[in-house]
Motif scaffolding. Structure first.
Motif, short mmCIF file in Angstrom:
data_model
loop_
_atom_site.label_atom_id
_atom_site.label_comp_id
_atom_site.label_asym_id
_atom_site.label_seq_id
_atom_site.Cartn_x
_atom_site.Cartn_y
_atom_site.Cartn_z
N ALA A 151 52.55 36.84 54.22
CA ALA A 151 54.19 36.79 52.93
C ALA A 151 55.28 37.75 53.62
O ALA A 151 56.33 37.00 53.57
CB ALA A 151 53.41 38.02 51.44
N ILE A 152 54.54 38.86 53.97
CA ILE A 152 55.82 39.73 54.91
C ILE A 152 56.59 39.05 55.98
O ILE A 152 57.55 38.68 56.32
CB ILE A 152 55.55 40.31 54.94
CG1 ILE A 152 54.89 41.40 53.83
CG2 ILE A 152 56.64 41.96 56.13
CD1 ILE A 152 53.95 42.61 54.07
N ASP A 194 64.70 42.52 50.93
CA ASP A 194 64.33 41.14 50.20
C ASP A 194 62.27 41.69 50.24
O ASP A 194 61.85 40.49 49.44
CB ASP A 194 63.94 40.14 51.55
CG ASP A 194 65.85 39.81 51.52
OD1 ASP A 194 66.41 40.41 50.76
OD2 ASP A 194 66.21 39.30 52.62
N LEU A 195 61.87 42.20 50.72
CA LEU A 195 59.91 42.28 50.88
C LEU A 195 59.71 42.65 49.38
O LEU A 195 59.28 42.21 48.76
CB LEU A 195 59.72 43.25 51.37
CG LEU A 195 59.57 42.97 53.19
CD1 LEU A 195 59.02 43.91 53.91
CD2 LEU A 195 58.84 41.29 53.62
N ASN A 196 60.46 43.91 48.81
CA ASN A 196 60.20 44.07 47.63
C ASN A 196 60.39 42.92 46.46
O ASN A 196 59.49 43.19 45.43
CB ASN A 196 61.13 45.36 46.98
CG ASN A 196 60.66 45.99 46.21
OD1 ASN A 196 60.16 46.28 45.59
ND2 ASN A 196 61.75 46.18 44.82
N TYR A 197 61.18 42.38 46.67
CA TYR A 197 62.03 41.12 45.80
C TYR A 197 60.74 40.09 45.95
O TYR A 197 59.98 39.62 44.54
CB TYR A 197 62.92 40.26 45.43
CG TYR A 197 63.05 39.23 45.28
CD1 TYR A 197 63.92 39.40 43.77
CD2 TYR A 197 63.24 38.42 46.36
CE1 TYR A 197 63.71 38.64 42.83
CE2 TYR A 197 63.70 36.80 44.85
CZ TYR A 197 63.94 36.80 43.69
OH TYR A 197 64.22 35.92 42.94
N GLU A 198 60.32 39.50 47.05
CA GLU A 198 59.23 38.19 47.13
C GLU A 198 57.86 38.79 47.07
O GLU A 198 56.74 38.10 46.61
CB GLU A 198 59.26 38.18 48.86
CG GLU A 198 58.91 37.12 48.94
CD GLU A 198 58.75 35.73 48.65
OE1 GLU A 198 58.25 34.87 48.19
OE2 GLU A 198 60.46 35.54 48.06
N LEU A 199 57.76 40.50 47.25
CA LEU A 199 56.14 41.18 47.18
C LEU A 199 56.08 40.99 45.35
O LEU A 199 55.05 40.54 44.63
CB LEU A 199 55.89 42.37 47.65
CG LEU A 199 56.23 42.25 49.27
CD1 LEU A 199 55.67 43.29 49.41
CD2 LEU A 199 55.18 41.11 50.14
N ILE A 250 57.51 38.80 42.88
CA ILE A 250 57.87 37.41 42.83
C ILE A 250 56.06 36.66 43.06
O ILE A 250 55.69 36.39 42.53
CB ILE A 250 58.94 36.46 43.74
CG1 ILE A 250 59.64 36.75 42.81
CG2 ILE A 250 58.27 35.11 43.15
CD1 ILE A 250 60.89 36.71 43.41
N THR A 251 55.43 37.49 44.22
CA THR A 251 54.31 36.81 44.52
C THR A 251 52.98 37.24 43.96
O THR A 251 52.02 36.55 44.05
CB THR A 251 53.82 36.50 46.36
OG1 THR A 251 54.08 37.56 46.69
CG2 THR A 251 55.42 34.99 46.24
N ILE A 294 59.91 36.48 55.77
CA ILE A 294 61.19 37.73 55.42
C ILE A 294 62.00 38.19 56.50
O ILE A 294 62.94 37.98 56.65
CB ILE A 294 60.10 38.16 54.22
CG1 ILE A 294 60.67 37.37 53.01
CG2 ILE A 294 61.69 39.23 53.88
CD1 ILE A 294 59.35 37.72 52.59
N SER A 302 63.55 36.28 59.29
CA SER A 302 64.71 35.26 58.23
C SER A 302 66.03 36.59 59.04
O SER A 302 66.91 36.34 58.75
CB SER A 302 64.47 35.09 57.28
OG SER A 302 64.64 36.54 56.39
#
Length: 184
Positions: free
Chosen positions: A35-36, A82-87, A89-90, A39, A42
């Motif tokens: 997952a990480i 970005d990780l805070n947002y993505e984690l 969401i998932t 990100i 990127s």
């Protein structure tokens, strides 16, 4: 280091002494890496390693990033956001409260994978072994060679062959005197 504490989830919050650690039981580092890593990449950085640490009130997810020219505090901040947002969401953490830290590995970097060692041949390391070997569990050793899963270290006058799984901790031990002389 950039530290972000996500807001408490709106859903039911688990209580009890072990509640903040429940997600750690089933969470695997490999799942987090999947997952990480995209990100981190990127942002032109590479994922150096991940640690899951049990805190007093909530667990901490430590993400270490690096870059060819060295990761900066700005890189850490962007990756953390970005990780805070993505984690979130998932649903990686099942709506539990946690602390996310994003940092560079630093000069005395912890080695997470055997592949990371090849860049540090002839360097000194602080090692903590999982089991006592030759009467030692903690030692300072110079990295001499890596072949497949065998790592050859020099410990004083003796040579020691270890597997990466034999190591509980492998941390680069920088020579600060040399570093200071090189920067003059």
């Amino acid at each position: 280091m950039v530290q972000i504490q996500p807001p408490l989830p709106v859903n039911e919050i688990l209580t009890g002494a072990l509640a903040p650690f429940l997600f750690l039981r089933d969470m695997r580092i490999e799942e987090l890496e999947i997952a990480i890593e995209p990100i981190v990449n990127s942002h032109g950085c590479e994922l150096w390693g991940i640690e899951l640490v049990r805190g007093k009130k909530r667990p901490t997810v430590r993400v270490y990033i690096d870059a060819i020219a060295g990761a900066t505090i700005d890189d850490c901040e962007k990756v953390a956001k970005d990780l805070n947002y993505e984690l979130a969401i998932t649903d990686m953490f099942f709506d539990q409260d946690y602390v996310l830290e994003v940092s560079t590995p630093g000069l005395d970097r912890k080695i997470f994978k055997v592949e990371q060692l090849s860049a540090f041949l002839k360097e000194d390391f602080d090692l903590k072994l999982r089991k006592v070997k030759n009467g030692k569990r903690s030692l300072v050793a110079k990295l001499l060679n890596i072949e497949n899963d065998e790592i050859l270290f020099q410990v004083g006058d003796e040579k020691m062959i270890l597997s990466f799984v034999d190591l509980d901790l492998c941390r680069l031990k920088p020579n600060f005197d040399e570093l200071m002389r090189a920067n003059k």
